[in-house]
Design a protein around this motif. Structure first.
Motif, short mmCIF file in Angstrom:
data_model
loop_
_atom_site.label_atom_id
_atom_site.label_comp_id
_atom_site.label_asym_id
_atom_site.label_seq_id
_atom_site.Cartn_x
_atom_site.Cartn_y
_atom_site.Cartn_z
N LYS A 168 -22.76 -16.73 -38.86
CA LYS A 168 -22.10 -17.37 -39.98
C LYS A 168 -22.86 -17.15 -41.29
N ARG A 169 -23.86 -16.25 -41.23
CA ARG A 169 -24.64 -15.84 -42.40
C ARG A 169 -25.46 -16.99 -43.00
N LYS A 170 -25.87 -17.89 -42.16
CA LYS A 170 -26.78 -18.94 -42.58
C LYS A 170 -28.19 -18.52 -42.17
N TYR A 171 -28.72 -17.53 -42.90
CA TYR A 171 -29.94 -16.85 -42.47
C TYR A 171 -31.17 -17.75 -42.55
N TRP A 172 -31.31 -18.54 -43.61
CA TRP A 172 -32.49 -19.39 -43.74
C TRP A 172 -32.56 -20.41 -42.61
N GLN A 173 -31.40 -21.02 -42.31
CA GLN A 173 -31.39 -22.00 -41.21
C GLN A 173 -31.72 -21.32 -39.89
N PHE A 174 -31.20 -20.11 -39.70
CA PHE A 174 -31.45 -19.40 -38.44
C PHE A 174 -32.95 -19.14 -38.25
N PHE A 175 -33.59 -18.55 -39.26
CA PHE A 175 -35.00 -18.19 -39.11
C PHE A 175 -35.88 -19.44 -39.04
N ALA A 176 -35.47 -20.49 -39.70
CA ALA A 176 -36.24 -21.74 -39.61
C ALA A 176 -36.21 -22.29 -38.19
N PHE A 177 -35.02 -22.28 -37.58
CA PHE A 177 -34.91 -22.78 -36.20
C PHE A 177 -35.60 -21.85 -35.21
N VAL A 178 -35.59 -20.54 -35.48
CA VAL A 178 -36.29 -19.60 -34.60
C VAL A 178 -37.78 -19.90 -34.61
N LEU A 179 -38.33 -20.11 -35.80
CA LEU A 179 -39.75 -20.46 -35.89
C LEU A 179 -40.05 -21.76 -35.15
N LEU A 180 -39.13 -22.71 -35.24
CA LEU A 180 -39.32 -23.98 -34.53
C LEU A 180 -39.32 -23.76 -33.02
N VAL A 181 -38.41 -22.93 -32.52
CA VAL A 181 -38.33 -22.64 -31.08
C VAL A 181 -39.61 -21.95 -30.61
N VAL A 182 -40.08 -20.97 -31.38
CA VAL A 182 -41.31 -20.26 -31.02
C VAL A 182 -42.50 -21.23 -31.02
N ALA A 183 -42.54 -22.10 -32.00
CA ALA A 183 -43.64 -23.08 -32.06
C ALA A 183 -43.61 -24.01 -30.85
N ILE A 184 -42.43 -24.43 -30.43
CA ILE A 184 -42.30 -25.29 -29.25
C ILE A 184 -42.80 -24.58 -28.00
N VAL A 185 -42.46 -23.28 -27.88
CA VAL A 185 -42.90 -22.50 -26.72
C VAL A 185 -44.42 -22.40 -26.69
N ILE A 186 -45.03 -22.13 -27.84
CA ILE A 186 -46.49 -22.02 -27.90
C ILE A 186 -47.14 -23.35 -27.53
N LEU A 187 -46.64 -24.44 -28.08
CA LEU A 187 -47.20 -25.75 -27.77
C LEU A 187 -47.01 -26.09 -26.29
N LEU A 188 -45.85 -25.74 -25.74
CA LEU A 188 -45.60 -26.00 -24.32
C LEU A 188 -46.58 -25.23 -23.44
N GLU A 189 -46.86 -24.00 -23.84
CA GLU A 189 -47.81 -23.20 -23.07
C GLU A 189 -49.22 -23.80 -23.14
N GLU A 190 -49.66 -24.09 -24.38
CA GLU A 190 -51.05 -24.53 -24.56
C GLU A 190 -51.29 -25.94 -24.05
N LEU A 191 -50.34 -26.85 -24.26
CA LEU A 191 -50.58 -28.25 -23.92
C LEU A 191 -50.17 -28.62 -22.51
N LEU A 192 -49.30 -27.80 -21.88
CA LEU A 192 -48.83 -28.17 -20.55
C LEU A 192 -49.14 -27.10 -19.50
N LEU A 193 -48.60 -25.89 -19.68
CA LEU A 193 -48.72 -24.87 -18.64
C LEU A 193 -50.16 -24.40 -18.45
N GLU A 194 -50.87 -24.23 -19.56
CA GLU A 194 -52.28 -23.82 -19.43
C GLU A 194 -53.09 -24.88 -18.68
#
Length: 336
Positions: free
Chosen positions: A60-86
């Motif tokens: 829908k060409r909402k590029y800023w919202q898309f990249f902002a949410f992508v960064l949020l998803v990546v950040a959640i994955v990193i935190l999940l790895e470091e704080l739980l899986l590791e």
């Protein structure tokens, strides 16, 4: 969101292949639980990006919202790895106690997520292209149907005018004209519904049309029709050639009472049909030119739709001569 069986199969195969590359280690061959756990977080992240963020924001060409949410998803994955899986799989080790940094964490997370979500983007693009092609095909078919619907009224209008003139004169040829006209209309209405018709059948109707038109010029000129070396087993779009012949008769008769000359030739070379139609004429009124232009524009549009890059049309006109040269690459009739 509904996922088709094709897409589900594609995604499953992709997950297996990417997991094999992700878990491959020459020094420690085999599969381990922590590899599956970490890979699962990447899969969920890619699914969130591909099946939620892309349709809702990127497409829908909402590029800023898309990249902002992508960064949020990546950040959640990193935190999940470091704080739980590791902490679960490497408890008490240096790996579980230390944070390698954002840069190194991104190097471990982004490649797999990018590959998985990138293939989802590619899949969506292919599906969209298929939809566009299907829509173009539908629009093209609708346009062809519209163009073909214009042919019958145009043809009928011209010939009814001629028939009316003969009826007023009480000509003995009127019944013959009606018979020939009814045969052509039967062909147009019932046998031309398909996109293509056998070439032999079309040439037969061209011959009938010329016979009908010759009745109108009587002894005022010569009409020559030659169809040689026309191979059987080929098909052609119906009512393409008849427009040029109709215009030849119309032009020749417009303002010219005698010495009418019309020359129509067809022959084939390999799978290419070569058609030429030449007639003499005198300058016509603007009304006649407009009427002829309707038919020519119609057939040129149909040729572009049905034979793109497979035809060549050349029209030459001078003060007293009009000539059409058309070559069309034909396809064979496939017997079922």
């Amino acid at each position: 969101m509904i996922i088709s069986k094709r897409e589900l199969f594609f995604q499953l195969v992709l997950l297996v292949l990417v997991f094999l590359f992700y878990s491959f280690d020459r020094e420690n061959p085999g599969f381990y639980g922590h590899q599956l756990a970490f890979f699962s977080t990447y899969v969920f992240a890619a699914a969130a990006i591909g099946y939620w963020l892309m349709p809702r924001f990127l497409y829908k060409r909402k590029y800023w919202q898309f990249f902002a949410f992508v960064l949020l998803v990546v950040a959640i994955v990193i935190l999940l790895e470091e704080l739980l899986l590791e902490q679960i799989f490497f408890a008490g080790t240096k790996r579980a106690k230390s944070f390698p940094g954002v840069f190194f964490s991104l190097l471990g997370v982004l490649p797999v997520i990018t590959i998985l979500s990138g293939f989802k983007f590619g899949w969506d693009a292919l599906q969209k292209q298929e939809q566009i092609e299907a829509l173009k095909s539908t629009v093209q078919e609708s346009e062809l149907q519209f163009l073909r619907s214009q042919i019958n009224p145009h043809f009928l209008f011209n010939n009814l005018n001629n028939l009316y003139s003969y009826a007023l004169e009480g000509s003995s040829k009127t019944p013959e004209i009606i018979l020939e006209l009814s045969g052509l209309l039967r062909y147009m209405l019932y046998e031309c519904k398909e996109k293509y018709v056998p070439l032999q059948k079309e040439i037969e109707q061209l011959n009938n049309f010329i016979k009908l038109s010759k009745l109108q010029i009587e002894d005022r000129g010569i009409v020559y029709f030659d169809a040689q070396n026309v191979k059987k087993g080929y098909k052609i779009a119906p009512l393409i050639l008849i427009v040029f012949i109709e215009n030849a008769f119309k032009h020749s008769q417009a303002g010219q009472s005698e010495n009418i000359k019309i020359d129509v030739k067809l022959h084939m070379k390999n799978n290419t049909l070569h058609f030429s139609c030449e007639n003499n004429h005198r300058p016509t009124t603007s009304l006649d030119s407009l009427d002829a232009g309707i038919g020519l524009k119609n057939v040129q549009k149909r040729l572009q739709l049905l034979y793109p890059d497979r035809h060549h049309l050349e029209i030459k006109e001078d003060s007293n001569r009009y000539k059409v040269d058309l070559s069309v690459e034909l396809s064979k009739i496939h017997r079922s």
